[in-house]
Each structure stands twice: as C-alpha cells, then as structure tokens.
Design a protein around this motif. Structure first.
Motif, PDB file in Angstrom:
ATOM      1  N   UNK A   1       0.827  -1.199   0.000  1.00 45.02           N
ATOM      2  CA  UNK A   1       0.000   0.000   0.000  1.00 45.02           C
ATOM      3  C   UNK A   1       0.866   1.255   0.000  1.00 45.02           C
ATOM      4  N   UNK A   2       1.916   1.272   0.813  1.00 43.40           N
ATOM      5  CA  UNK A   2       2.787   2.447   0.902  1.00 43.40           C
ATOM      6  C   UNK A   2       3.494   2.724  -0.421  1.00 43.40           C
ATOM      7  N   UNK A   3       3.973   1.663  -1.071  1.00 38.89           N
ATOM      8  CA  UNK A   3       4.636   1.838  -2.367  1.00 38.89           C
ATOM      9  C   UNK A   3       3.628   2.301  -3.418  1.00 38.89           C
ATOM     10  N   UNK A   4       2.443   1.688  -3.445  1.00 38.96           N
ATOM     11  CA  UNK A   4       1.420   2.089  -4.411  1.00 38.96           C
ATOM     12  C   UNK A   4       0.996   3.532  -4.226  1.00 38.96           C
ATOM     13  N   UNK A   5       0.854   3.959  -2.960  1.00 37.18           N
ATOM     14  CA  UNK A   5       0.447   5.332  -2.676  1.00 37.18           C
ATOM     15  C   UNK A   5       1.492   6.332  -3.170  1.00 37.18           C
ATOM     16  N   UNK A   6       2.760   6.017  -2.937  1.00 37.45           N
ATOM     17  CA  UNK A   6       3.835   6.900  -3.396  1.00 37.45           C
ATOM     18  C   UNK A   6       3.864   6.984  -4.920  1.00 37.45           C
TER      19      UNK A   6
ATOM     20  N   UNK B   1      -9.446  -0.447   2.790  1.00 34.32           N
ATOM     21  CA  UNK B   1     -10.070   0.630   2.019  1.00 34.32           C
ATOM     22  C   UNK B   1      -9.033   1.331   1.151  1.00 34.32           C
ATOM     23  N   UNK B   2      -7.860   1.603   1.721  1.00 27.87           N
ATOM     24  CA  UNK B   2      -6.814   2.279   0.957  1.00 27.87           C
ATOM     25  C   UNK B   2      -6.374   1.492  -0.261  1.00 27.87           C
ATOM     26  N   UNK B   3      -6.243   0.166  -0.120  1.00 29.06           N
ATOM     27  CA  UNK B   3      -5.827  -0.666  -1.243  1.00 29.06           C
ATOM     28  C   UNK B   3      -6.864  -0.673  -2.359  1.00 29.06           C
TER      29      UNK B   3
ATOM     30  N   UNK C   1      -0.992  -2.157  -5.449  1.00 31.48           N
ATOM     31  CA  UNK C   1      -2.293  -2.239  -4.767  1.00 31.48           C
ATOM     32  C   UNK C   1      -2.867  -3.654  -4.889  1.00 31.48           C
ATOM     33  N   UNK C   2      -2.791  -4.222  -6.077  1.00 31.12           N
ATOM     34  CA  UNK C   2      -3.342  -5.560  -6.282  1.00 31.12           C
ATOM     35  C   UNK C   2      -2.531  -6.619  -5.536  1.00 31.12           C
ATOM     36  N   UNK C   3      -1.215  -6.426  -5.450  1.00 33.19           N
ATOM     37  CA  UNK C   3      -0.404  -7.355  -4.665  1.00 33.19           C
ATOM     38  C   UNK C   3      -0.779  -7.265  -3.186  1.00 33.19           C
ATOM     39  N   UNK C   4      -1.024  -6.047  -2.696  1.00 38.50           N
ATOM     40  CA  UNK C   4      -1.454  -5.878  -1.314  1.00 38.50           C
ATOM     41  C   UNK C   4      -2.777  -6.573  -1.049  1.00 38.50           C
ATOM     42  N   UNK C   5      -3.719  -6.440  -1.989  1.00 40.96           N
ATOM     43  CA  UNK C   5      -5.008  -7.124  -1.865  1.00 40.96           C
ATOM     44  C   UNK C   5      -4.801  -8.639  -1.851  1.00 40.96           C
ATOM     45  N   UNK C   6      -3.855  -9.118  -2.655  1.00 42.63           N
ATOM     46  CA  UNK C   6      -3.569 -10.555  -2.709  1.00 42.63           C
ATOM     47  C   UNK C   6      -3.059 -11.057  -1.355  1.00 42.63           C
ATOM     48  N   UNK C   7      -2.268 -10.247  -0.663  1.00 45.48           N
ATOM     49  CA  UNK C   7      -1.756 -10.662   0.644  1.00 45.48           C
ATOM     50  C   UNK C   7      -2.871 -10.685   1.693  1.00 45.48           C
TER      51      UNK C   7
ATOM     52  N   UNK D   1       2.045   9.925 -10.371  1.00 40.83           N
ATOM     53  CA  UNK D   1       1.318   9.607 -11.613  1.00 40.83           C
ATOM     54  C   UNK D   1       1.789   8.329 -12.282  1.00 40.83           C
ATOM     55  N   UNK D   2       2.410   7.418 -11.547  1.00 35.91           N
ATOM     56  CA  UNK D   2       2.795   6.114 -12.101  1.00 35.91           C
ATOM     57  C   UNK D   2       1.680   5.121 -11.797  1.00 35.91           C
ATOM     58  N   UNK D   3       0.519   5.366 -12.382  1.00 37.85           N
ATOM     59  CA  UNK D   3      -0.670   4.615 -11.988  1.00 37.85           C
ATOM     60  C   UNK D   3      -0.630   3.158 -12.420  1.00 37.85           C
ATOM     61  N   UNK D   4      -0.042   2.871 -13.573  1.00 34.04           N
ATOM     62  CA  UNK D   4       0.064   1.482 -13.995  1.00 34.04           C
ATOM     63  C   UNK D   4       0.908   0.674 -13.034  1.00 34.04           C
ATOM     64  N   UNK D   5       2.006   1.268 -12.592  1.00 32.01           N
ATOM     65  CA  UNK D   5       2.878   0.599 -11.636  1.00 32.01           C
ATOM     66  C   UNK D   5       2.209   0.532 -10.258  1.00 32.01           C
ATOM     67  N   UNK D   6       1.535   1.620  -9.871  1.00 35.37           N
ATOM     68  CA  UNK D   6       0.855   1.653  -8.575  1.00 35.37           C
ATOM     69  C   UNK D   6      -0.207   0.560  -8.489  1.00 35.37           C
ATOM     70  N   UNK D   7      -0.952   0.348  -9.582  1.00 35.54           N
ATOM     71  CA  UNK D   7      -1.995  -0.679  -9.584  1.00 35.54           C
ATOM     72  C   UNK D   7      -1.415  -2.050  -9.240  1.00 35.54           C
ATOM     73  N   UNK D   8      -0.240  -2.334  -9.776  1.00 34.78           N
ATOM     74  CA  UNK D   8       0.400  -3.620  -9.485  1.00 34.78           C
ATOM     75  C   UNK D   8       0.571  -3.808  -7.976  1.00 34.78           C
TER      76      UNK D   8
END
Length: 768
Positions: free
Chosen positions: A613-618, A657-659, A632-638, A623-630
């Motif tokens: 979540x912290x990496x995705x938020x940063x 909620x943040x993820x 966020x989805x990994x966080x959801x997977x955990x 504006x690196x949304x494609x990378x951020x999505x990865x």
C-alpha cells in the motif's frame, strides 16, 4: 591495445623481405626446400623458419608466421598453417594492411610461463556489415537534412541474434559525432514498470544536460543553457514542476523547480499530461540543433499503455513538429514474440502507414559463417584461413546463434581448450578435446551446464543477482553484505570473477547481466522453495533497512513516515548511496515474488500488504498509476482477494479501504473501466457512502470517459439522496437545473473531500 605497435612501428625500419638465396641457404637452408628438394644444410627439427625469424627480433610475429607459412612448405615443410592458394596470401596481406591493430599485433614479450590478459569473446563488434551500413545510413540522411520527418528504425530478430550489440555500437559511434544517445531496456515479467523505463530514458538526458552544464566544454555548456531557455519558454513553472514528477533530475537542471505531486482528481488525465510534457521536453532539445537518438530495447516486454505512449502519441506528436528531422527512435524486439495478437504488432502496422515518420526495419538472421570466422580471427588475432576450421565447428554447433557461439567460445577459453601457445606466440586449440564438447540443443541449456562448474560461492552470488532481475545497483548488494544471504567471502570477489568470464558487466555502480537469457537460465535453475526463501530473506532484510518501523511485530496500526522510508535522489541512506529506487520498493518486489502462498502467517501477510500500500500510494502521487496498480493488487492478494478487513490502519488510512481505493483510481487513470467498477463496487458493499467518496469519483470519471452519462446521473442521484438532499421528480427547466448544478460545483470546490465528509458527519450527529 596493450602490447600492440604504435602506428609508426607497425612496420619496423629494418624490415627487409628481400631475402637472397645465399642468405636463406646459409642461415636456414630453405631454397631447396621451397623448390621441393632436399635442403643443402641440416638443422634441428625444432629450428623452423618461424623460429629463426622470431628470434631475430626484427619482425612482428605476424610477419614471421606469414613468411613461414608461405616458404616453409613442401614434403618436409614445417609451416604450422601453410597457404593453400595465392588468394589466401593476398587475404592475409589485406588484413594486415586494413587492420594492423589486429593482424600486426604483437603480444607482449612474456616469460616465466605467463600468458596474455584474459581472452573474452563478445565485447567487440564484428560482422553484419550490411546491417551496420543500413542503420548508419539513417543518421547520415538526417545530418544531411535529406529527411524532413522524424525517423524510426526497428531492429528485430531472435534472442541472442545481436540486436543490442548492433544498435549500441551505432549509438556509441554517433555519441562521438555529437549526438545525444540514451538507451533503456524493458524487462521480462515486470510490464507494470514500463512507464518508469520510459521516464528513466528521458531522465538520463536530463542527467547528461547537468553534466554538460557543470563541465568545461563551452559548446556543451551553451547547449545545456539553450535547452533550459527553450524549456522555460515553452512550459510555465507549474508545468516544469509537473515534468519533475516524471524526470526528477530536472530539479538540479532548472533553478526553483520542485516535484509537484499529482492530485487524486488528475488521475484520468495523467497519460495525456505525460505525452504533452515529454513532447515539449523533446522539442526543446531539438531546437538546439543537436540530433537525438533514443534506444528502447526489448519492446516486446513493454505494456500496451507504454507502447501507446511512445509509438502512437509521442512519436506521432514529434512527427508533426517542424524540427523533428533531428530525432531518431531505435526500437528493438524479438520477432518470434510479436505475433498478430501482440500489442506491438498493431503499433508497427500503424507506424508503417504513418505520413509523419520514416520507418526502417532491419531483421537480423543467424550469423553467417563468414561473419563468425571474421569475429574469431579478430579476437584471436589470426588470419581467417587459420581459424576457419574452428569457426566452422562453432557455427555448426550453434546454428549461427551469435550468443550461443560467444558462450561456447568463452567456455572453451575457460576450459583451456583454447589456450595461448607460448612457443608459437599465438592462441591455439586442442582439436581432440574441442570435438568432444557437448553443447545441448539450445543456448539456455548450454549456459546452465557451463556455469554449473563455477565455485559454489560464485554460483550463490549469481543466484542472488538473478533474483533482482536483469540489473541491480552495487550499493544494494553492499547493504546485503551483512545479511544472512551473503556468503563468507562476500560479494566483491565473486563479482569480479563473473565480470572476468563475461557473465556480468559492472559500470557506473550498476551490475548488469551480459544477456537476459543468462539471468533467466540462472533464475529458473533455482529450486522453487530455495527461490522463495531467497526472495523472502532479501525482502525482509532490505525492508528493515528502509525503516525499522516496517519490521514492527504489531502491525494492527502501521504508522510510517514515508519521508523516512523512501530514499530519493536528494536523500540517501546512512549506510548506502542508493538513489534511483527506494529500498522499500526493492524489498516489496522480493516479498511479492515470494508471494502470500509462501508466507503463511496472517500477521506477516498484513505487514506485507501494508508495504505494498505504501509503495502504491507513493507511485500514485507521482502519476505512475500502472505501476501503482500492481502494488495495490499485490497488497489485496496478501490480505486475501474478496476479503474485507476493517481493523488495520496504515499511514492514517484503513488498509483494506486504501488498497481498493488506490486500485480503483489507478484503473480509472489507465482506462481499465471494468476493473474500476469492480474495485469501487467492492468498496460500496463494505463502506458507507460518506467514507467512500474517492471511490465514487473514480467510478464517475471512468463512466464519463466511457460516455455512460445516463449511468452517471442514476448513480449520482442515489448518492445525493443518501445525504438527505431531495431531488424533485418534477424538475424545473434545463436552464435552472444547470444553474443549480453550477452553484453546487462552485460551493463544493472550496472544500476538500475530507472536509465535506466531516461536515456531513457533524450534521448527522446534531440531528441525533
């Protein structure tokens, strides 16, 4: 080269090839031998013509060998490789004349059984003259202004066909001619980082401009200053700060520029913002009349969004600019990967039909026997007639795959099949051993077999390197020296050995595999459980180094100051000079490779979900949304896909909620409308409307970009009704509706989302 003659000494002043018959008869008795008759004088068997010429210290070794092979022939001749035709004689002379640095090269005088410095194939460029000429014709056309459009060249071929070597050789040459040349490589299995690769490519140009600005070359200083003026005239201060979001080094190039973080509502505009900023940046460079060449390697591994960014939008925009004739894009890809369903396939078809871009395509097939023979001859500094049997043997074994050929030749050097013969002062080879070499069916299998004979400490370091992908910063390995994964001998000695044998390269603080196939072969060869353990150990160790708070045993409330976690260009770790990537981001990559299936403790899974979540938020803030999505989805997977956990607070937000909010916003930004709806609806099922407004914004933005305006109205009315705002079923005229909506927008624009939610909650509490 070390040990070679300076130009004035290629032909020593006492070199005299006009030997008389009397000289020959008296000194070495060979006039009769040349005529095929018995020699008048006798000599010991080992005292050959080559021996006498060499020990006269009058001639280069190549000349001694040339004369011996031409003269010491006949039934009792002792020439090592006698000429078979007059054409071979002229070929040898031509090589000596055209390339004296290779074929008149004298290895240093050696004693005590020492040999020349290590031989390593593959470092220099050889062969493919036709393709090299075809490529260099393009910049020649640009420099002569015979082209008024941007140029693009696409070099394709199988893995190991020499694409990168060809293009980088051309790039190195153009750099010496005043071109700005930068290159980047997309990596296998990390498509989510594709946009970062493009940004890194352009940021390298900024770094070059900074070096020019601080250097002593007046032309470079003026060029750098000219680019800065062009940028300041085409972009206002806010736009320059937005550009720094993608190219952070620009803060050091232009005074007063600081990184501007993206707001949440700008997400769906990020793609076109980047297209605009990179187009203006490149145009500013081209105004200063210095040609630019961008090299993008392994395009087959770029995601579709990045291919659109570079090949459709950026290249298309530059093609319409009047000064784009100084721009050359070189794209490299593996043709056997790019089939009709691959996104690059359709992009290439579209570019071929473009009126604004000249397209050149170069297909590299297998290396020819002639090219391979020339490469072996040049590296061994021997005539092609001498090495032809060896090169033909290698060509047959490798089917002309140049990477395979180089690996086979280098393995023969390591195994002393190819060795330096002290007596004849040249490289030689053991034919009987060479013929028994097992190569397997392909280069991958051969690489695994040959590298398995390395010392265990070196092999372990190689496995650790492969876990980082194609490259890793040396400073990161320095941090790992004190970890459990490091061997007793550390990293430095094995790394130097791997450099010596050509497996890796080290330059500018970066360690890179000499080819990604080598990295993949090593990585795939690690047993699965051992691979997961390596990733886990590396990830947890680096995560702790990023911030001790990340390793806290109680993670129900992981409160972390991001400024203490991320190591940016302006702030470095006290223990390392890591600057281009955050330690947390590197750590999370390793944890994600280990995966939640390997990590069974729920408490650890929650911790690693928080890291993602912290990496995705940063990344979202940049504006690196494609990378951020990865992430966020990994966080959801955990946490568990489809599960909702309410009691985990991270960085001031409910983790789950943040993820999901981050994933919805990132999907909206990159145009994944169906996934935007999926993540947003999952939030709506678990969170009240007043606590899920960011998800509503993402959903509405996504619906708007899809043209689903009626659905926006229907969902919007339901949301408004939740806030006890009555919507009349008999509305006034359209003008009144628009007036009321404008007033509502004007009023709401004065507040942040959190303030609106807080006002609603206060109002609800007063009613109770």
């Amino acid at each position: 080269s070390k040990g070679s003659y300076p130009p004035s000494q290629y032909y020593p002043s006492n070199l005299n090839l006009q030997l008389t018959d009397d000289d020959i008869d008296t000194k070495i008795g060979l006039s009769d031998r040349f005529a095929g008759r018995k020699s008048k004088s006798s000599r010991p068997a080992e005292k050959t013509i080559f021996y006498y010429l060499l020990n006269s210290n009058s001639y280069p070794v190549s000349i001694c060998r040339f004369l011996s092979d031409m003269i010491d022939i006949g039934p009792k001749g002792k020439a090592s490789d006698p000429f078979k035709s007059f054409d071979e004689i002229t070929d040898d002379l031509k090589h000596m004349k055209d390339q004296p640095h290779l074929f008149l090269y004298d290895f240093p005088r050696i004693s005590g059984g020492s040999v020349p410095s290590s031989l390593l194939f593959g470092r220099q460029y050889h062969g493919r003259t036709k393709e090299l000429t075809q490529f260099l014709d393009i910049p020649t056309r640009l420099e002569r202004q015979h082209s008024v459009r941007a140029e693009a060249v696409f070099v394709s071929g199988r893995a190991g066909s020499g694409k990168s070597h060809l293009v980088n050789t051309c790039g190195d040459f153009l750099s010496t001619q005043g071109w700005i040349v930068v290159s980047e490589k997309f990596e296998r299995d990390v498509e989510h980082k594709s946009q970062s690769v493009v940004c890194s490519l352009f940021n390298k140009i900024v770094a070059m401009l900074i070096r020019m600005k601080l250097g002593r070359n007046q032309q470079d200083i003026e060029y750098s200053d000219g680019v800065v003026r062009a940028l300041e005239s085409s972009l206002d201060h806010n736009s320059l700060c937005s550009l720094a979001e993608y190219l952070p080094d620009i803060q050091d190039l232009i005074e007063g520029v600081i990184i501007k973080r993206s707001s949440f509502v700008e997400a769906n505009l990020s793609h076109w913002k980047l297209v605009f900023l990179l187009t203006e940046f490149t145009t500013a460079l081209l105004r200063s009349n210095r040609p630019i060449m961008l090299i993008m390697d392994d395009l087959q591994w770029a995601d579709s969004l990045t291919l659109n960014l570079v090949l459709r939008d950026l290249l298309g925009a530059l093609g319409e600019r009047i000064n784009s004739h100084n721009f050359l894009l070189a794209g490299l890809y593996r043709d056997d990967w790019v089939l009709s369903e691959h996104p690059l396939y359709s992009q290439l078809e579209r570019i071929r039909e473009s009126r604004n871009v000249n397209v050149t395509e170069i297909l590299l097939s297998t290396f020819s026997k002639t090219d391979l023979s020339e490469m072996v001859a040049a590296e061994l500094r021997l005539p092609t007639r001498v090495v032809s049997d060896l090169s033909d043997f290698v060509h047959k074994k490798t089917s002309g795959n140049i990477l395979f050929a180089v690996e086979l030749l280098n393995s023969m050097v390591r195994d002393s099949i190819i060795y330096f013969n002290l007596k004849s002062r040249r490289y030689d080879w053991h034919w009987d051993i060479a013929l028994s070499v097992k190569t397997g069916e392909n280069v991958a299998g051969f690489i695994v077999t040959t590298l398995s004979s390395l010392p265990q400490e070196t092999l372990q370091v190689l496995r650790i390197l492969s876990c980082f992908g194609f490259h890793v910063e040396l400073s990161v390995l320095d941090l790992l020296e004190s970890s459990s994964v490091a061997s007793n001998c550390g990293f430095r000695a094995p790394l130097l050995h791997l450099v010596d044998i050509g497996v890796i390269e080290m330059a500018g603080g970066l360690i890179t595999f000499s080819h990604d196939l080598i990295q993949k072969c090593i990585y795939d060869g690690i047993e699965l459980a051992a691979r997961h353990n390596l990733h886990y150990d590396i990830g947890t160790f680096l995560g702790f180094k990023a911030s001790p708070a990340l390793a806290a045993p109680h993670v129900e409330a992981v409160q972390i100051d991001m400024s203490q976690v991320y190591i940016s260009d302006s702030k470095q770790s006290a223990e390392s000079n890591v600057s281009t990537k955050s330690l947390l981001s590197i750590a999370v990559d390793h944890i994600n490779h280990a995966g939640p299936e390997f990590i069974t403790q729920q408490q650890q899974r929650v911790t690693f979900a928080a890291w993602n979540f912290l990496v995705g938020k940063e990344l979202s803030s940049r504006s690196r949304f494609g990378c951020a999505l990865h992430y966020y989805e990994e966080g959801i997977r955990f946490l568990g896909i489809g599960k909702w956990i309410n009691d985990i607070i991270t960085d001031g937000r409910q983790l789950c909620l943040g993820l999901y909010e981050g994933a919805a916003a990132a999907c909206c930004a990159i145009g994944k409308d169906a996934m935007t709806a999926y993540y947003a609806n999952f939030i709506f099922q678990n969170v009240s409307p007043e606590n899920s407004l960011p998800a509503w914004i993402s959903l509405f933005s996504s619906l708007e970009s899809s043209g689903k305006h009626m659905e926006i109205v229907e969902k919007g009315i339901k949301l408004i009704c939740h806030f006890n705002i009555n919507i009349s079923r008999d509305p006034p005229n359209p003008a009144a509706i628009m007036e009321s909506m404008a007033a509502a927008v004007a009023s709401a624009s004065h507040f942040k989302i959190d303030q609106i939610v807080e006002m609603y909650q206060n109002r609800s509490e007063r009613k109770m």
